[in-house]
Design a protein around this motif. Structure first.
Motif, short mmCIF file in Angstrom:
data_model
loop_
_atom_site.label_atom_id
_atom_site.label_comp_id
_atom_site.label_asym_id
_atom_site.label_seq_id
_atom_site.Cartn_x
_atom_site.Cartn_y
_atom_site.Cartn_z
N TYR A 1 0.17 5.66 0.19
CA TYR A 1 -0.71 6.82 0.22
C TYR A 1 0.15 8.08 0.34
O TYR A 1 1.18 8.08 1.02
CB TYR A 1 -1.66 6.78 1.42
CG TYR A 1 -2.54 5.55 1.49
CD1 TYR A 1 -3.65 5.42 0.66
CD2 TYR A 1 -2.25 4.52 2.38
CE1 TYR A 1 -4.47 4.29 0.73
CE2 TYR A 1 -3.06 3.39 2.45
CZ TYR A 1 -4.16 3.28 1.63
OH TYR A 1 -4.96 2.17 1.70
N THR B 1 -6.81 8.24 5.09
CA THR B 1 -6.30 8.13 3.72
C THR B 1 -7.41 8.10 2.68
O THR B 1 -7.15 8.11 1.49
CB THR B 1 -5.44 6.85 3.59
OG1 THR B 1 -6.17 5.73 4.08
CG2 THR B 1 -4.16 7.00 4.40
N SER B 2 -8.66 8.10 3.14
CA SER B 2 -9.79 8.20 2.22
C SER B 2 -10.32 9.63 2.14
O SER B 2 -11.21 9.93 1.34
CB SER B 2 -10.92 7.26 2.67
OG SER B 2 -11.46 7.70 3.91
N LYS C 1 -11.81 11.01 4.73
CA LYS C 1 -12.85 11.14 5.75
C LYS C 1 -12.24 11.49 7.10
O LYS C 1 -11.09 11.14 7.39
CB LYS C 1 -13.65 9.84 5.85
CG LYS C 1 -14.44 9.50 4.60
CD LYS C 1 -15.25 8.23 4.79
CE LYS C 1 -16.07 7.90 3.55
NZ LYS C 1 -16.86 6.65 3.72
N LYS D 1 0.83 -1.20 0.00
CA LYS D 1 0.00 0.00 0.00
C LYS D 1 0.87 1.25 0.00
O LYS D 1 1.95 1.27 0.60
CB LYS D 1 -0.91 0.02 1.23
CG LYS D 1 -1.96 -1.07 1.25
CD LYS D 1 -2.85 -0.95 2.48
CE LYS D 1 -3.92 -2.05 2.49
NZ LYS D 1 -4.79 -1.94 3.69
N ASN E 1 -4.84 14.39 -3.13
CA ASN E 1 -4.31 13.05 -3.24
C ASN E 1 -3.19 13.11 -4.29
O ASN E 1 -3.46 13.25 -5.48
CB ASN E 1 -5.40 12.07 -3.67
CG ASN E 1 -4.94 10.64 -3.68
OD1 ASN E 1 -3.78 10.34 -3.95
ND2 ASN E 1 -5.85 9.72 -3.37
N TRP F 1 -0.68 12.39 0.69
CA TRP F 1 -1.64 13.50 0.71
C TRP F 1 -0.95 14.81 1.03
O TRP F 1 -0.02 14.86 1.86
CB TRP F 1 -2.72 13.25 1.76
CG TRP F 1 -3.74 12.22 1.36
CD1 TRP F 1 -3.63 10.86 1.50
CD2 TRP F 1 -5.01 12.46 0.76
NE1 TRP F 1 -4.76 10.24 1.01
CE2 TRP F 1 -5.63 11.21 0.56
CE3 TRP F 1 -5.69 13.62 0.38
CZ2 TRP F 1 -6.89 11.08 -0.01
CZ3 TRP F 1 -6.96 13.50 -0.18
CH2 TRP F 1 -7.55 12.24 -0.37
#
Length: 250
Positions: A113, A175-176, A178, A111, A126, A115
């Motif tokens: 991520y 990471t979404s 939210k 994975k 993102n 941001w």
């Protein structure tokens, strides 16, 4: 079962020591409230060492601070390596996230991520997809690593006060994109014998009821509230713990 506890152990990754803290923006080079450091932890599963973790804090020339957390677990045929970094601005005890990265490799799915945050403009980008979204950030928003720094600053600020807060609440952007509230409650004091040595600590507890997960974190006032131990259980079963083994303060 093994995969689940490995994921939990590193997702807690947040283990938790924290990043740089300055008395004020104009005094950044002169009076850091938390000095640059490197902290080493031993990760244990059922009292057996299965890996290590490293937390590092450094101050950047642009006035921001970099806090990073790395873990490396090897157990039988399973491996898990994770790296998490938060670039933050710290002004007067308030942490504001700027850039967050997370990378996981090993057994199972990798994975990554990344941001970028513009809190004043209420925007999050993102970096992987190059998409920017509008988010109504609360005043004290944090990313998934920077909230540990804010927690440490709060503990330092409340040191010596007769009436100490019983709860700490941190809105965290995931990471979404939210936002969820991370809630910690004061859970007492304890003297611990760790690989690092004997330390007096205060203990905080975080419970996620819907996931049946409970996390305990110990912080040492004599080390400016560095997180010195972490213990997590799910459904009443231990998943992992991490203990401070060495600390270098620059």
């Amino acid at each position: 079962m093994l995969k689940k506890w490995l994921l939990a152990a590193l997702a807690a990754g947040s283990l938790s020591a924290l990043s740089p803290v300055y008395a004020s923006h104009g005094e950044q080079l002169a009076s850091p409230l938390v000095s640059p450091f490197t902290a080493q932890y031993t990760i244990l599963r059922k009292s057996k060492a299965v890996g290590s973790a490293t937390r590092e804090l450094e101050y950047l020339e642009n006035g921001l601070a970099k806090y990073s957390y790395h873990t490396d677990i090897e157990w039988m045929i399973f491996s898990d390596r994770r790296a998490e970094t938060s670039i933050v601005e710290v002004i007067g005890g308030k942490v504001t996230p700027n850039h967050y990265t997370y990378n996981r490799e090993g057994t199972g799915k990798d994975k990554y991520y990344e941001w970028q945050y513009d809190v004043k403009a209420n925007q999050a980008t993102n970096v992987k997809t190059k998409r920017t979204r509008d988010i109504d950030f609360p005043t004290n928003i944090q990313d998934k690593l920077s909230y540990h720094l804010q927690n440490r600053l709060n503990l330092i600020a409340n040191d010596g006060q007769a009436q100490k807060p019983q709860h700490f609440v941190y809105p965290v952007v995931g990471t979404s994109g939210k936002i969820k509230n991370y809630v910690y409650e004061y859970d007492g004091e304890e003297e611990l014998m760790l690989p690092y040595g004997l330390v007096k600590t205060i203990r905080l507890k975080r419970e996620v009821v819907d996931k049946k997960r409970v996390t305990y974190a110990w912080f040492a006032p004599e080390l400016d509230y560095l997180m010195v131990k972490l213990f997590q259980q799910k459904g009443g079963v231990e998943q992992f713990q991490a203990q401070l083994s060495s600390l270098t303060v620059n």
